[in-house]
Design a protein around this motif. Sequence first.
Motif, PDB file in Angstrom:
ATOM      1  N   GLN A 180       2.940  35.384  26.935  1.00  0.00           N
ATOM      2  CA  GLN A 180       2.798  35.536  28.389  1.00  0.00           C
ATOM      3  C   GLN A 180       1.457  34.998  28.876  1.00  0.00           C
ATOM      4  O   GLN A 180       1.339  34.562  30.015  1.00  0.00           O
ATOM      5  CB  GLN A 180       2.966  37.002  28.795  1.00  0.00           C
ATOM      6  N   GLY A 181       0.454  35.005  28.025  1.00  0.00           N
ATOM      7  CA  GLY A 181      -0.849  34.480  28.380  1.00  0.00           C
ATOM      8  C   GLY A 181      -0.893  32.967  28.469  1.00  0.00           C
ATOM      9  O   GLY A 181      -1.889  32.397  28.913  1.00  0.00           O
ATOM     10  N   HIS A 182       0.195  32.298  28.063  1.00  0.00           N
ATOM     11  CA  HIS A 182       0.239  30.836  28.085  1.00  0.00           C
ATOM     12  C   HIS A 182       1.112  30.281  29.205  1.00  0.00           C
ATOM     13  O   HIS A 182       1.263  29.056  29.309  1.00  0.00           O
ATOM     14  CB  HIS A 182       0.735  30.310  26.737  1.00  0.00           C
ATOM     15  N   GLY A 183       1.727  31.119  30.011  1.00  0.00           N
ATOM     16  CA  GLY A 183       2.566  30.635  31.104  1.00  0.00           C
ATOM     17  C   GLY A 183       3.711  31.583  31.395  1.00  0.00           C
ATOM     18  O   GLY A 183       3.724  32.740  30.950  1.00  0.00           O
ATOM     19  N   GLN A 184       4.693  31.088  32.139  1.00  0.00           N
ATOM     20  CA  GLN A 184       5.858  31.880  32.529  1.00  0.00           C
ATOM     21  C   GLN A 184       6.738  32.127  31.310  1.00  0.00           C
ATOM     22  O   GLN A 184       7.315  31.194  30.764  1.00  0.00           O
ATOM     23  CB  GLN A 184       6.641  31.154  33.627  1.00  0.00           C
ATOM     24  N   PHE A 185       6.846  33.381  30.894  1.00  0.00           N
ATOM     25  CA  PHE A 185       7.594  33.767  29.694  1.00  0.00           C
ATOM     26  C   PHE A 185       9.022  34.145  30.061  1.00  0.00           C
ATOM     27  O   PHE A 185       9.251  34.814  31.066  1.00  0.00           O
ATOM     28  CB  PHE A 185       6.891  34.959  29.034  1.00  0.00           C
ATOM     29  N   SER A 186       9.988  33.724  29.233  1.00  0.00           N
ATOM     30  CA  SER A 186      11.377  34.144  29.439  1.00  0.00           C
ATOM     31  C   SER A 186      12.088  34.232  28.092  1.00  0.00           C
ATOM     32  O   SER A 186      11.669  33.649  27.100  1.00  0.00           O
ATOM     33  CB  SER A 186      12.122  33.182  30.373  1.00  0.00           C
ATOM     34  N   VAL A 187      13.174  34.997  28.089  1.00  0.00           N
ATOM     35  CA  VAL A 187      14.010  35.196  26.904  1.00  0.00           C
ATOM     36  C   VAL A 187      15.382  34.623  27.196  1.00  0.00           C
ATOM     37  O   VAL A 187      16.005  34.965  28.197  1.00  0.00           O
ATOM     38  CB  VAL A 187      14.133  36.703  26.569  1.00  0.00           C
ATOM     39  N   GLU A 188      15.857  33.745  26.318  1.00  0.00           N
ATOM     40  CA  GLU A 188      17.205  33.184  26.439  1.00  0.00           C
ATOM     41  C   GLU A 188      18.066  33.716  25.299  1.00  0.00           C
ATOM     42  O   GLU A 188      17.909  33.302  24.147  1.00  0.00           O
ATOM     43  CB  GLU A 188      17.172  31.654  26.373  1.00  0.00           C
ATOM     44  N   GLY A 193      -1.046  40.334  14.867  1.00  0.00           N
ATOM     45  CA  GLY A 193      -0.676  41.723  14.596  1.00  0.00           C
ATOM     46  C   GLY A 193      -0.222  42.481  15.824  1.00  0.00           C
ATOM     47  O   GLY A 193       0.401  43.523  15.718  1.00  0.00           O
ATOM     48  N   GLY A 194      -0.522  41.935  16.986  1.00  0.00           N
ATOM     49  CA  GLY A 194      -0.124  42.582  18.229  1.00  0.00           C
ATOM     50  C   GLY A 194       1.198  42.057  18.732  1.00  0.00           C
ATOM     51  O   GLY A 194       2.007  41.512  17.975  1.00  0.00           O
ATOM     52  N   SER A 195       1.409  42.178  20.017  1.00  0.00           N
ATOM     53  CA  SER A 195       2.661  41.766  20.649  1.00  0.00           C
ATOM     54  C   SER A 195       2.704  40.253  20.830  1.00  0.00           C
ATOM     55  O   SER A 195       1.890  39.677  21.561  1.00  0.00           O
ATOM     56  CB  SER A 195       2.790  42.450  22.012  1.00  0.00           C
ATOM     57  N   LEU A 196       3.653  39.603  20.168  1.00  0.00           N
ATOM     58  CA  LEU A 196       3.855  38.168  20.351  1.00  0.00           C
ATOM     59  C   LEU A 196       4.251  37.880  21.796  1.00  0.00           C
ATOM     60  O   LEU A 196       3.806  36.894  22.388  1.00  0.00           O
ATOM     61  CB  LEU A 196       4.920  37.657  19.380  1.00  0.00           C
ATOM     62  N   ARG A 231      15.623  40.814  28.169  1.00  0.00           N
ATOM     63  CA  ARG A 231      14.299  41.398  27.967  1.00  0.00           C
ATOM     64  C   ARG A 231      13.845  41.170  26.524  1.00  0.00           C
ATOM     65  O   ARG A 231      14.653  41.001  25.630  1.00  0.00           O
ATOM     66  CB  ARG A 231      14.319  42.884  28.294  1.00  0.00           C
ATOM     67  N   SER A 232      12.559  41.230  26.326  1.00  0.00           N
ATOM     68  CA  SER A 232      11.957  40.989  25.024  1.00  0.00           C
ATOM     69  C   SER A 232      11.989  42.237  24.146  1.00  0.00           C
ATOM     70  O   SER A 232      11.576  43.316  24.589  1.00  0.00           O
ATOM     71  CB  SER A 232      10.518  40.538  25.228  1.00  0.00           C
ATOM     72  N   LEU A 233      12.439  42.081  22.914  1.00  0.00           N
ATOM     73  CA  LEU A 233      12.368  43.177  21.953  1.00  0.00           C
ATOM     74  C   LEU A 233      10.914  43.551  21.706  1.00  0.00           C
ATOM     75  O   LEU A 233      10.566  44.723  21.621  1.00  0.00           O
ATOM     76  CB  LEU A 233      13.048  42.781  20.638  1.00  0.00           C
TER      77      LEU A 233
END
Length: 176
Positions: free
Chosen positions: A43-51, A35-38, A115-117
């Motif tokens: 981000q809690g699992h490693g380096q997050f990025s958006v392609e 229900g929160g921010s995906l 950036r992440s929506l």
Amino acid sequence: MKTASPSPFLDAELMWQPLARVRPPDPLRSWLAEGGSLTRRLQGHGQFSVEPLYQKISRPTAVEAMLLGLPMGRWALIREVLLRVDGQPVVFARSVLPLRSISGANRVLGHLARRSLGAELFKLPRATRRAVWAAQVPQSRLPLPVSESCWGRQSLFIKRAMPLLVAEVFLPGLPR
């Protein structure tokens, strides 16, 4: 952007059902029901990025227009991205933002680039999630090779009184 056209995800309508009616495998239930921010959870699992894969003003599918309350033929910003953790694609996301929903204070939603929506949706004032549907997505409908069908969810959000639709398909590389 890598693709000049949207993913095959659009080729035919998926059988979206209310989340409470589906029975996904146990490891995916918590992701579908998040229900929160995906973005924050990933981000809690490693380096997050958006392609970014695709972004264009286009017409939503008939089901997308209906879920958004848009008259047929209205235009929206369609955005497709891969969300990655440590370089691994973990989520394919498709956002449908009616043009009226990306004006005024929501204008930033139409100019996200890498950036992440999700990060924007959960900034104050936070968007509210009005409905969540889920479906099993055949691998042939995804913009990258996967070995199996994947589960996804589609959420109707309201940000500053304006609707937007976000579909997220959880790929085999998703952290369990």
